[in-house]
Design an enzyme around this catalytic site. Structure first.
Site, PDB file in Angstrom:
ATOM      1  N   THR A 206     -10.088   6.421  -2.466  1.00 35.78           N
ATOM      2  CA  THR A 206      -8.838   7.194  -3.141  1.00 35.78           C
ATOM      3  C   THR A 206      -8.152   7.456  -3.960  1.00 35.78           C
ATOM      4  OG1 THR A 206      -7.235   6.086  -1.134  1.00 35.78           O
ATOM      5  CG2 THR A 206      -8.176   8.013  -0.404  1.00 35.78           C
TER       6      THR A 206
ATOM      7  N   GLY B  89     -16.730 -11.740  -5.814  1.00 38.85           N
ATOM      8  CA  GLY B  89     -17.941 -10.857  -4.983  1.00 38.85           C
ATOM      9  C   GLY B  89     -17.655 -10.567  -3.749  1.00 38.85           C
ATOM     10  N   ALA B  90     -16.419 -10.605  -3.273  1.00 40.64           N
ATOM     11  CA  ALA B  90     -16.390 -10.163  -1.277  1.00 40.64           C
ATOM     12  C   ALA B  90     -15.496  -9.071  -1.656  1.00 40.64           C
ATOM     13  CB  ALA B  90     -15.530 -12.017  -0.727  1.00 40.64           C
ATOM     14  N   GLY B  91     -15.266  -8.189  -2.916  1.00 42.56           N
ATOM     15  CA  GLY B  91     -14.301  -7.100  -2.692  1.00 42.56           C
ATOM     16  C   GLY B  91     -12.880  -7.464  -2.184  1.00 42.56           C
ATOM     17  N   LEU B  92     -12.511  -8.731  -2.652  1.00 43.97           N
ATOM     18  CA  LEU B  92     -11.143  -9.426  -2.071  1.00 43.97           C
ATOM     19  C   LEU B  92     -10.155  -8.942  -3.951  1.00 43.97           C
ATOM     20  CD1 LEU B  92     -11.361 -12.015  -0.219  1.00 43.97           C
ATOM     21  CD2 LEU B  92     -10.569  -9.268   1.118  1.00 43.97           C
TER      22      LEU B  92
ATOM     23  N   SER C 294     -11.431  -9.657 -10.060  1.00 44.71           N
ATOM     24  CA  SER C 294     -11.018  -9.403 -10.487  1.00 44.71           C
ATOM     25  C   SER C 294      -9.812  -9.118 -10.741  1.00 44.71           C
ATOM     26  CB  SER C 294     -11.920  -8.283 -10.840  1.00 44.71           C
ATOM     27  OG  SER C 294     -12.222  -7.800 -10.236  1.00 44.71           O
TER      28      SER C 294
ATOM     29  N   ASP D 291      -6.695  -1.891  -6.598  1.00 47.00           N
ATOM     30  CA  ASP D 291      -6.567  -3.450  -6.749  1.00 47.00           C
ATOM     31  C   ASP D 291      -5.459  -4.420  -7.390  1.00 47.00           C
ATOM     32  OD1 ASP D 291      -9.021  -3.186  -5.415  1.00 47.00           O
ATOM     33  OD2 ASP D 291      -9.950  -3.311  -7.245  1.00 47.00           O
TER      34      ASP D 291
ATOM     35  N   TYR E 254     -20.606   2.538  -7.517  1.00 44.04           N
ATOM     36  CA  TYR E 254     -19.527   2.695  -7.726  1.00 44.04           C
ATOM     37  C   TYR E 254     -18.719   4.237  -9.276  1.00 44.04           C
ATOM     38  CZ  TYR E 254     -14.233   2.190  -7.689  1.00 44.04           C
ATOM     39  OH  TYR E 254     -12.931   3.012  -7.732  1.00 44.04           O
TER      40      TYR E 254
HETATM   41  C1  GLA Z   1     -12.306  -1.318  -5.665  1.00 45.82           C
HETATM   42  C2  GLA Z   1     -12.432  -0.343  -7.368  1.00 45.82           C
HETATM   43  C3  GLA Z   1     -10.726   0.100  -6.322  1.00 45.82           C
HETATM   44  C4  GLA Z   1     -11.058   1.327  -5.424  1.00 45.82           C
HETATM   45  C5  GLA Z   1     -12.128   0.443  -4.280  1.00 45.82           C
HETATM   46  C6  GLA Z   1     -12.326   1.219  -3.125  1.00 45.82           C
HETATM   47  O1  GLA Z   1     -11.590  -2.112  -5.172  1.00 45.82           O
HETATM   48  O2  GLA Z   1     -12.002  -1.882  -7.623  1.00 45.82           O
HETATM   49  O3  GLA Z   1     -10.019   0.993  -7.871  1.00 45.82           O
HETATM   50  O4  GLA Z   1     -11.956   2.136  -5.377  1.00 45.82           O
HETATM   51  O5  GLA Z   1     -12.781   0.060  -4.764  1.00 45.82           O
HETATM   52  O6  GLA Z   1     -11.463   1.734  -1.868  1.00 45.82           O
END
Ligand code: GLA
Length: 379
Positions: free
Chosen positions: A34, A122-125, A128, A172, A221
């Site tokens: 979003t 690389g866990a989506g946490l 970076s 993030d 992405y």
């Molecule tokens: C990654 C991106 C964020 C966001 C999410 C998905 O974490 O860095 O800016 O777009 O994906 O919500």
């Protein structure tokens, strides 16, 4: 942790650092894709992240060490081009240095730099964002500048968008910058406007990191980003936040099916963020959990950024009475699932889920009973 950081720096460079900074990783609570559509999002800073130690040098040399990578990367103040392979982690702080002049700050010349992390990468946490913000705080301090929290967040995002090359939104960096223990960060990404929402004391976060990552994750992405912009144009708006479910339904016939699915996900997800905030404020955890799981289903079916592994974990988790809801967290195409649970969900329950996953996929997910923490700061 600071003592450990200083010790690592001393062992590597033979002197103590002049500046130390920290920034946390984050959980995307709800609000999937979003942010760059101008919508709202809720996230939580973790009590884990990246620490950076820095000391200036008399010459223009720059030395870079990460406790997550072997060796030492060398560069020079006159040469700031992108790195690849094992050296590519340096692109985050290099991106920050490249961003500083855009914010009216001269980049420091020579220095010794060390990063230390306890975040699974690389866990989506958002490891970076954590290195971007901790580096930004350290470099800004070295340059004698102490801008607002919001500016530090924007510098981090600028580095990601313009140097690293990921067209991410502000989620993030915003959560890493504005996080507070036991609170969620709410962001209206158009402003941006930042606020915090108290987290009910009774809830727990469990993260299941699949260690899977789609080979094309950055490209996918960026593709979703493009698809959303295309859908917005077809709907006659600049960003999807400016449309509504009604407008979307009326325009359905004129939209490519894929655009319609992407737009519907974003529009409904923005509505879920608002409902989740209200339900959190009312302490209605069952309703919050349902919204989290509904968000995952929408990622799975409409935004198509989930994977078989993530879906399996969500299904296994929501079958448990102690789980309020579960969803993929972050960009998707691999990474981790987060579950919001009661205190009754413990190690034993987590291991049942992990065992079922192992049986199906032959690999064990990494389990993290995550605690929230405070945002980026000099330490
Ligand atoms: C990654 C991106 C964020 C966001 C999410 C998905 O974490 O860095 O800016 O777009 O994906 O919500």
């Amino acid at each position: 942790m600071k003592a450990q950081l200083v010790e690592k720096f001393r062992a590597a460079y033979g002197r103590v650092p002049e500046i130390c900074a920290y920034a946390p990783g984050r959980i995307e609570f709800i609000g999937n894709h979003t942010d760059y559509n101008g919508g709202t999002v809720l996230g939580a800073a973790l009590d884990r992240g990246v620490w950076v130690a820095l000391a200036g040098r008399a010459d223009a040399r720059r030395q870079w060490i990460s406790d997550q990578r072997p060796g030492r990367v060398m560069s020079d103040a006159k040469e700031g081009s992108k790195r690849s392979g094992l050296e590519s982690w340096v692109n985050y702080p290099l991106g920050v240095l490249a961003a500083l002049p855009e914010f009216g700050v001269a980049s420091p010349a020579g220095f010794d730099f060390l990063a230390m992390s306890n975040l699974p990468s690389g866990a989506g946490l958002s490891s970076s964002a954590a290195i971007e913000l901790s580096s930004a705080l350290a470099f800004l301090e070295m340059a004698g500048s102490r801008p607002s929290r919001e500016t530090v967040v924007k510098i981090g995002r600028h580095a990601e968008n313009h140097f690293v090359g990921v067209p991410c939104g502000i989620l993030d960096q915003g959560v890493s910058g504005f996080g507070q223990k036991n609170k969620l960060v709410w962001i209206d990404c158009r402003g941006p406007v930042f606020a915090t929402v108290p987290l009910p004391a009774a809830v727990h976060f469990w993260i299941f990191n699949t260690h899977t990552k789609h080979a094309l994750v950055d490209g996918l992405y960026a593709a979703r980003h493009r698809e959303c912009i295309t859908a917005a144009r077809a709907l006659g708006v600049g960003l999807l936040v400016e449309t509504s479910s009604t407008a979307l339904a009326a325009a359905q016939a004129n939209l490519a099916p894929e655009s319609a699915r992407r737009a519907r996900h974003v529009v409904e997800e923005i509505a879920r963020v608002a409902l989740a905030r209200t339900a959190l404020e009312a302490g209605d955890l069952a309703a919050v959990g349902q919204l989290l799981t509904a968000s995952h289903r929408s990622s799975q079916l409409l935004f198509e950024n989930s994977t078989e592994e993530l879906d399996f974990l969500v299904d296994a988790l929501v079958a448990s009475q102690e789980v309020f809801g579960a969803r993929l967290t972050g960009g998707g195409f691999g990474g981790a699932v987060m579950a919001l649970t009661s205190a009754a969900f413990g190690e034993a329950e987590a291991h049942v889920v992990a065992a079922a996953y192992r049986k199906k996929f032959g690999a064990t997910p990494e389990i993290l009973h995550a605690q929230t923490g405070d945002g980026a700061a000099l330490i």
